[in-house]
Write a protein that holds these residues in place. Structure first.
Motif, PDB file in Angstrom:
ATOM      1  N   GLU A  20      36.197  37.386  48.247  1.00  0.00           N
ATOM      2  CA  GLU A  20      35.478  38.542  47.724  1.00  0.00           C
ATOM      3  C   GLU A  20      36.384  39.768  47.629  1.00  0.00           C
ATOM      4  O   GLU A  20      36.278  40.548  46.683  1.00  0.00           O
ATOM      5  CB  GLU A  20      34.281  38.868  48.629  1.00  0.00           C
ATOM      6  N   PHE A  21      37.270  39.946  48.604  1.00  0.00           N
ATOM      7  CA  PHE A  21      38.083  41.161  48.702  1.00  0.00           C
ATOM      8  C   PHE A  21      39.185  41.230  47.644  1.00  0.00           C
ATOM      9  O   PHE A  21      39.316  42.235  46.939  1.00  0.00           O
ATOM     10  CB  PHE A  21      38.704  41.257  50.102  1.00  0.00           C
ATOM     11  N   PRO A  23      39.866  39.670  44.663  1.00  0.00           N
ATOM     12  CA  PRO A  23      39.561  39.877  43.238  1.00  0.00           C
ATOM     13  C   PRO A  23      39.133  41.315  42.923  1.00  0.00           C
ATOM     14  O   PRO A  23      39.342  41.784  41.811  1.00  0.00           O
ATOM     15  CB  PRO A  23      38.418  38.893  42.981  1.00  0.00           C
ATOM     16  N   GLU A  24      38.597  42.033  43.904  1.00  0.00           N
ATOM     17  CA  GLU A  24      38.193  43.430  43.675  1.00  0.00           C
ATOM     18  C   GLU A  24      39.389  44.339  43.444  1.00  0.00           C
ATOM     19  O   GLU A  24      39.234  45.413  42.861  1.00  0.00           O
ATOM     20  CB  GLU A  24      37.372  43.945  44.854  1.00  0.00           C
ATOM     21  N   ILE A  25      40.584  43.937  43.902  1.00  0.00           N
ATOM     22  CA  ILE A  25      41.772  44.774  43.695  1.00  0.00           C
ATOM     23  C   ILE A  25      42.653  44.215  42.568  1.00  0.00           C
ATOM     24  O   ILE A  25      43.811  44.584  42.451  1.00  0.00           O
ATOM     25  CB  ILE A  25      42.588  44.929  44.993  1.00  0.00           C
ATOM     26  N   ASN A  75      47.053  46.859  50.909  1.00  0.00           N
ATOM     27  CA  ASN A  75      45.763  46.205  50.673  1.00  0.00           C
ATOM     28  C   ASN A  75      45.548  45.027  51.625  1.00  0.00           C
ATOM     29  O   ASN A  75      44.418  44.740  52.000  1.00  0.00           O
ATOM     30  CB  ASN A  75      45.642  45.763  49.215  1.00  0.00           C
TER      31      ASN A  75
END
Length: 97
Positions: A20-21, A23-25, A75
């Motif tokens: 989830e984390f 792909p958000e960046i 990140n």
């Protein structure tokens, strides 16, 4: 660079949060196994692996193809904060000056 983190979350939960984390960046999953993930994007390439350690701990290791304190490495550290918050939602992370 290589980073590591120990958590009480299960390996499955850690991998779910990673899916989830990152792909958000802007990172796309380019490979996976039952205990690892590889993400690639404009920031570089990141390899994540998890393994059980010491009974109830999960050892999370992140390696990037970047040198120094890159944006991808920052990140990765934010990902560790997300794991910490998932493990103990009541805990507040504060600077200790």
């Amino acid at each position: 660079m290589r980073h590591f983190f120990r958590t009480q979350l299960t390996p499955v939960t850690v991998l779910r949060i990673a899916d989830e984390f990152f792909p958000e960046i802007g990172m796309e999953r380019s490979g996976h196994t039952a205990r690892s993930r590889t993400f690639a994007g404009d920031l570089g390439t990141l390899q994540l692996s998890v393994r059980k350690e010491g009974g109830h701990y999960t050892f999370v290791e992140v390696s990037t193809d970047q040198t120094g304190e890159s944006r991808l490495d920052r990140n990765a550290k934010k990902f560790f904060v997300a794991l910490h918050k998932a493990g103990d939602p009541r805990h507040r992370i504060e600077a200790a000056y």
